[in-house]
Motif scaffolding. Structure first.
Motif, PDB file in Angstrom:
ATOM      1  N   ASP A   1       0.805  -1.215   0.000  1.00 54.72           N
ATOM      2  CA  ASP A   1       0.000   0.000   0.000  1.00 54.72           C
ATOM      3  C   ASP A   1       0.841   1.268   0.000  1.00 54.72           C
ATOM      4  O   ASP A   1       0.352   2.338  -0.347  1.00 54.72           O
ATOM      5  CB  ASP A   1      -0.935   0.018   1.209  1.00 54.72           C
ATOM      6  CG  ASP A   1      -2.023  -1.038   1.101  1.00 54.72           C
ATOM      7  OD1 ASP A   1      -2.349  -1.426  -0.044  1.00 54.72           O
ATOM      8  OD2 ASP A   1      -2.534  -1.480   2.140  1.00 54.72           O
ATOM      9  N   ALA A   2       2.086   1.150   0.380  1.00 55.57           N
ATOM     10  CA  ALA A   2       2.945   2.334   0.433  1.00 55.57           C
ATOM     11  C   ALA A   2       3.163   2.931  -0.953  1.00 55.57           C
ATOM     12  O   ALA A   2       3.477   4.114  -1.076  1.00 55.57           O
ATOM     13  CB  ALA A   2       4.286   1.983   1.063  1.00 55.57           C
ATOM     14  N   LEU A   3       2.997   2.134  -2.001  1.00 55.59           N
ATOM     15  CA  LEU A   3       3.250   2.627  -3.350  1.00 55.59           C
ATOM     16  C   LEU A   3       1.983   3.004  -4.109  1.00 55.59           C
ATOM     17  O   LEU A   3       2.045   3.317  -5.291  1.00 55.59           O
ATOM     18  CB  LEU A   3       4.043   1.577  -4.140  1.00 55.59           C
ATOM     19  CG  LEU A   3       5.419   1.255  -3.559  1.00 55.59           C
ATOM     20  CD1 LEU A   3       6.107   0.206  -4.387  1.00 55.59           C
ATOM     21  CD2 LEU A   3       6.277   2.510  -3.473  1.00 55.59           C
TER      22      LEU A   3
ATOM     23  N   GLN B   1       2.056  10.638  -1.618  1.00 54.02           N
ATOM     24  CA  GLN B   1       1.662  12.046  -1.593  1.00 54.02           C
ATOM     25  C   GLN B   1       2.799  12.900  -1.042  1.00 54.02           C
ATOM     26  O   GLN B   1       3.096  13.970  -1.568  1.00 54.02           O
ATOM     27  CB  GLN B   1       0.384  12.234  -0.750  1.00 54.02           C
ATOM     28  CG  GLN B   1      -0.849  11.623  -1.367  1.00 54.02           C
ATOM     29  CD  GLN B   1      -1.181  12.236  -2.720  1.00 54.02           C
ATOM     30  OE1 GLN B   1      -1.052  13.433  -2.929  1.00 54.02           O
ATOM     31  NE2 GLN B   1      -1.581  11.397  -3.657  1.00 54.02           N
ATOM     32  N   SER B   2       3.446  12.410   0.002  1.00 58.61           N
ATOM     33  CA  SER B   2       4.575  13.133   0.583  1.00 58.61           C
ATOM     34  C   SER B   2       5.720  13.237  -0.420  1.00 58.61           C
ATOM     35  O   SER B   2       6.346  14.296  -0.562  1.00 58.61           O
ATOM     36  CB  SER B   2       5.040  12.419   1.849  1.00 58.61           C
ATOM     37  OG  SER B   2       6.214  12.998   2.341  1.00 58.61           O
TER      38      SER B   2
END
Length: 133
Positions: free
Chosen positions: A90-92, A100-101
């Motif tokens: 999910d981080a990608l 977003q960061s």
């Protein structure tokens, strides 16, 4: 190299079975550093879906180590199969907070790079285009 690995595995097998009915190395009643290190290394050979020569050697020659591995896995990782299931990354995801960061930082870097490029261009232009007095 494979024969040396086999000898090392056999040494571990001999050390483990030297005290009958033990669950951990060196006759301890609880796992120690050696137990954790052995489990960590041998689990790569036994529980990854690849055929390593080590896996065959263990299955054919090291029943004590196999017993140790299963006991350790069942005792300390009863949810082993769940832990080893493929998880989504999910981080990608584009809408994830990490992405977003990263996008915000990239926009800031692009703006900063553009400002530096314009400033350097202006300095060079004025230095070489302005007639000297």
């Amino acid at each position: 190299v494979w024969s040396m690995a086999g000898e090392d595995l056999q040494s571990l097998e001999d050390l483990f079975v030297s005290a009958p009915d033990q669950k951990y190395f060196l006759g301890q009643s609880h796992p120690g550093v050696l137990d954790c290190a052995v489990f960590g290394h041998l689990s790569q050979f036994l529980y990854i879906g690849m055929d390593f020569p080590h896996k065959n050697y263990l299955k054919e020659n090291c029943p004590g180590l196999l017993r140790f591995m299963e006991h350790f896995k069942e005792t300390y990782f009863p949810d082993w199969e769940t832990l080893c299931e493929r998880q989504p990354n999910d981080a990608l995801r584009d809408d994830g907070p990490r992405m977003q960061s990263m996008k915000t930082k990239m926009k800031g870097m692009a703006f900063g790079t553009a400002v530096i490029f314009i400033a350097v261009g202006a300095v060079v232009y004025h230095k070489y285009r302005t007639p000297s007095s």
